[in-house]
Design a protein around this motif. Structure first.
Motif, PDB file in Angstrom:
ATOM      1  N   ILE A 111       5.562  10.233 -28.528  1.00 29.43           N
ATOM      2  CA  ILE A 111       4.457   9.936 -27.623  1.00 29.43           C
ATOM      3  C   ILE A 111       4.413   8.424 -27.422  1.00 29.43           C
ATOM      4  N   HIS A 112       3.822   8.029 -26.310  1.00 31.79           N
ATOM      5  CA  HIS A 112       3.748   6.620 -25.922  1.00 31.79           C
ATOM      6  C   HIS A 112       2.301   6.328 -25.557  1.00 31.79           C
ATOM      7  N   PHE A 113       1.735   5.268 -26.158  1.00 24.73           N
ATOM      8  CA  PHE A 113       0.327   4.980 -25.933  1.00 24.73           C
ATOM      9  C   PHE A 113       0.087   3.479 -26.042  1.00 24.73           C
ATOM     10  N   ALA A 114      -1.178   3.079 -26.035  1.00 24.05           N
ATOM     11  CA  ALA A 114      -1.552   1.661 -26.001  1.00 24.05           C
ATOM     12  C   ALA A 114      -0.854   0.869 -27.086  1.00 24.05           C
ATOM     13  N   GLY A 115      -0.552  -0.369 -26.758  1.00 22.67           N
ATOM     14  CA  GLY A 115       0.095  -1.267 -27.707  1.00 22.67           C
ATOM     15  C   GLY A 115       1.010  -2.281 -27.024  1.00 22.67           C
ATOM     16  N   PRO A 116       2.017  -1.866 -26.258  1.00 21.92           N
ATOM     17  CA  PRO A 116       2.494  -0.491 -26.075  1.00 21.92           C
ATOM     18  C   PRO A 116       3.221   0.008 -27.328  1.00 21.92           C
ATOM     19  N   THR A 117       2.917   1.259 -27.707  1.00 15.85           N
ATOM     20  CA  THR A 117       3.446   1.850 -28.928  1.00 15.85           C
ATOM     21  C   THR A 117       4.171   3.147 -28.616  1.00 15.85           C
ATOM     22  N   TRP A 118       5.252   3.379 -29.356  1.00 15.54           N
ATOM     23  CA  TRP A 118       5.968   4.658 -29.310  1.00 15.54           C
ATOM     24  C   TRP A 118       5.951   5.233 -30.715  1.00 15.54           C
ATOM     25  N   GLN A 119       5.585   6.505 -30.849  1.00 19.68           N
ATOM     26  CA  GLN A 119       5.530   7.171 -32.147  1.00 19.68           C
ATOM     27  C   GLN A 119       6.362   8.443 -32.068  1.00 19.68           C
ATOM     28  N   SER A 120       7.358   8.545 -32.937  1.00 20.93           N
ATOM     29  CA  SER A 120       8.256   9.701 -32.899  1.00 20.93           C
ATOM     30  C   SER A 120       7.814  10.771 -33.875  1.00 20.93           C
ATOM     31  N   ASN A 121       8.305  11.989 -33.632  1.00 21.74           N
ATOM     32  CA  ASN A 121       8.035  13.057 -34.580  1.00 21.74           C
ATOM     33  C   ASN A 121       9.020  13.024 -35.743  1.00 21.74           C
ATOM     34  N   SER A 122       9.869  11.998 -35.793  1.00 21.29           N
ATOM     35  CA  SER A 122      10.776  11.827 -36.929  1.00 21.29           C
ATOM     36  C   SER A 122      10.229  10.796 -37.912  1.00 21.29           C
ATOM     37  N   GLY A 123       9.006  10.333 -37.676  1.00 16.17           N
ATOM     38  CA  GLY A 123       8.344   9.468 -38.641  1.00 16.17           C
ATOM     39  C   GLY A 123       8.455   7.982 -38.399  1.00 16.17           C
ATOM     40  N   SER A 124       8.823   7.571 -37.201  1.00 21.35           N
ATOM     41  CA  SER A 124       8.951   6.142 -36.939  1.00 21.35           C
ATOM     42  C   SER A 124       8.055   5.720 -35.778  1.00 21.35           C
ATOM     43  N   THR A 125       7.679   4.437 -35.782  1.00 19.14           N
ATOM     44  CA  THR A 125       6.923   3.863 -34.674  1.00 19.14           C
ATOM     45  C   THR A 125       7.509   2.504 -34.344  1.00 19.14           C
ATOM     46  N   VAL A 126       7.290   2.089 -33.101  1.00 18.88           N
ATOM     47  CA  VAL A 126       7.671   0.743 -32.692  1.00 18.88           C
ATOM     48  C   VAL A 126       6.670   0.266 -31.650  1.00 18.88           C
ATOM     49  N   VAL A 127       6.365  -1.027 -31.699  1.00 22.11           N
ATOM     50  CA  VAL A 127       5.444  -1.649 -30.753  1.00 22.11           C
ATOM     51  C   VAL A 127       6.232  -2.664 -29.945  1.00 22.11           C
ATOM     52  N   LEU A 147      11.158  -5.278 -23.206  1.00 24.84           N
ATOM     53  CA  LEU A 147      10.261  -5.784 -24.230  1.00 24.84           C
ATOM     54  C   LEU A 147      11.034  -6.047 -25.509  1.00 24.84           C
ATOM     55  N   ASN A 148      10.697  -7.121 -26.183  1.00 24.19           N
ATOM     56  CA  ASN A 148      11.184  -7.318 -27.542  1.00 24.19           C
ATOM     57  C   ASN A 148      10.418  -6.340 -28.423  1.00 24.19           C
ATOM     58  N   ALA A 149      11.101  -5.754 -29.387  1.00 24.71           N
ATOM     59  CA  ALA A 149      10.440  -4.846 -30.312  1.00 24.71           C
ATOM     60  C   ALA A 149       9.839  -5.630 -31.459  1.00 24.71           C
ATOM     61  N   LYS A 150       8.641  -5.245 -31.859  1.00 24.03           N
ATOM     62  CA  LYS A 150       8.040  -5.813 -33.064  1.00 24.03           C
ATOM     63  C   LYS A 150       7.492  -4.656 -33.898  1.00 24.03           C
ATOM     64  N   SER A 151       7.395  -4.856 -35.152  1.00 21.01           N
ATOM     65  CA  SER A 151       6.811  -3.880 -36.068  1.00 21.01           C
ATOM     66  C   SER A 151       7.454  -2.503 -36.056  1.00 21.01           C
ATOM     67  N   PRO A 152       8.810  -2.389 -36.006  1.00 27.53           N
ATOM     68  CA  PRO A 152       9.366  -1.037 -36.151  1.00 27.53           C
ATOM     69  C   PRO A 152       9.125  -0.558 -37.581  1.00 27.53           C
ATOM     70  N   GLU A 153       8.621   0.666 -37.719  1.00 22.51           N
ATOM     71  CA  GLU A 153       8.275   1.186 -39.039  1.00 22.51           C
ATOM     72  C   GLU A 153       8.786   2.601 -39.218  1.00 22.51           C
ATOM     73  N   ILE A 157      14.139   7.645 -35.192  1.00 22.85           N
ATOM     74  CA  ILE A 157      14.765   7.116 -33.977  1.00 22.85           C
ATOM     75  C   ILE A 157      14.323   5.704 -33.602  1.00 22.85           C
ATOM     76  N   PHE A 158      13.142   5.277 -34.038  1.00 16.21           N
ATOM     77  CA  PHE A 158      12.681   3.938 -33.677  1.00 16.21           C
ATOM     78  C   PHE A 158      12.912   2.903 -34.782  1.00 16.21           C
ATOM     79  N   ALA A 159      13.459   3.311 -35.908  1.00 17.10           N
ATOM     80  CA  ALA A 159      13.737   2.371 -37.001  1.00 17.10           C
ATOM     81  C   ALA A 159      14.718   1.301 -36.523  1.00 17.10           C
ATOM     82  N   ASN A 160      14.448   0.059 -36.872  1.00 18.61           N
ATOM     83  CA  ASN A 160      15.321  -1.077 -36.562  1.00 18.61           C
ATOM     84  C   ASN A 160      15.504  -1.351 -35.073  1.00 18.61           C
ATOM     85  N   THR A 161      14.594  -0.878 -34.239  1.00 23.56           N
ATOM     86  CA  THR A 161      14.674  -1.156 -32.805  1.00 23.56           C
ATOM     87  C   THR A 161      14.499  -2.655 -32.555  1.00 23.56           C
ATOM     88  N   THR A 162      15.335  -3.204 -31.667  1.00 19.15           N
ATOM     89  CA  THR A 162      15.258  -4.633 -31.333  1.00 19.15           C
ATOM     90  C   THR A 162      14.692  -4.873 -29.931  1.00 19.15           C
TER      91      THR A 162
END
Length: 201
Positions: A111-127, A147-153, A157-162
């Protein structure tokens, strides 16, 4: 196709508790008026080829202004379907807030929401870091972005996104007419391809 996609969404939501937050968006989409649902269906129709080719992780061809620097490679590509939410402040519609679902070949993946943030069902997020680099490719659609990625957690699929690119946009522009009152909300349907990059070794 609309019914198939809805069934796939329901199946995925039921099987992935991490996307529980998505339930509100799906129910809102179901209860919205027929005009908005029809617009979403038309926009989705334009992106079926992208959804079908969800395993294609080649970098898109983009204007130089939003190209990703060498040393980064696409690791995930999702097709986003949703709305850009605008709020009338008395003089303008302000900055859009996204609310979207990302599809891949396997169905709903994030899902994609304010931040802008992406949250996966595989347990990762990136802003995405603001402001983005942007170019207008289609005057009738929201801009293409990098966008530059910050705070990948988290793992997934979003782990280590740049970097994140939003390209091939359709719809999503703020209303051309002024709002009727301060605080009026406009939910404008849009679609886009999202590309997520990681640094290569």
């Amino acid at each position: 196709m609309k019914q198939v996609m809805m069934n796939e969404r329901n199946k995925t939501i039921n099987e992935t508790p991490a996307l529980g937050r998505l339930g509100q968006f799906v129910w809102a989409a179901r209860s919205t008026n027929k005009i908005t649902v029809g617009a979403l269906a038309l926009l989705l129709g334009g992106g079926l080829a992208a959804l079908a080719s969800g395993n294609d992780n080649r970098a898109p061809e983009v204007p130089d202004d939003i190209a990703v620097p060498a040393g980064n490679k696409v690791h995930f590509h999702g097709f986003g379907v949703g709305v850009q939410i605008y709020t009338w402040n008395g003089t303008s519609w302000g900055t859009a807030v996204p609310e979207a679902i990302l599809f891949h070949a396997e169905g709903v993946v994030a899902i994609h929401f304010a931040g802008p943030t992406w949250q996966s069902n595989s347990g990762s997020t990136v802003v995405g870091a603001l402001p983005p680099k942007a170019v207008i490719v289609d005057p009738n659609a929201i801009p293409w972005l990098r966008l530059n990625a910050k705070s990948p957690e988290g793992p997934g699929i979003f782990a280590n996104t740049t970097f994140i690119q939003r390209v091939n946009t359709s719809g999503g522009k703020a209303p051309s007419a002024d709002g009727a009152f301060v605080g009026q909300v406009a939910r404008v349907p849009y679609t886009a391809d999202y590309f997520f990059y990681r640094q290569t070794n």
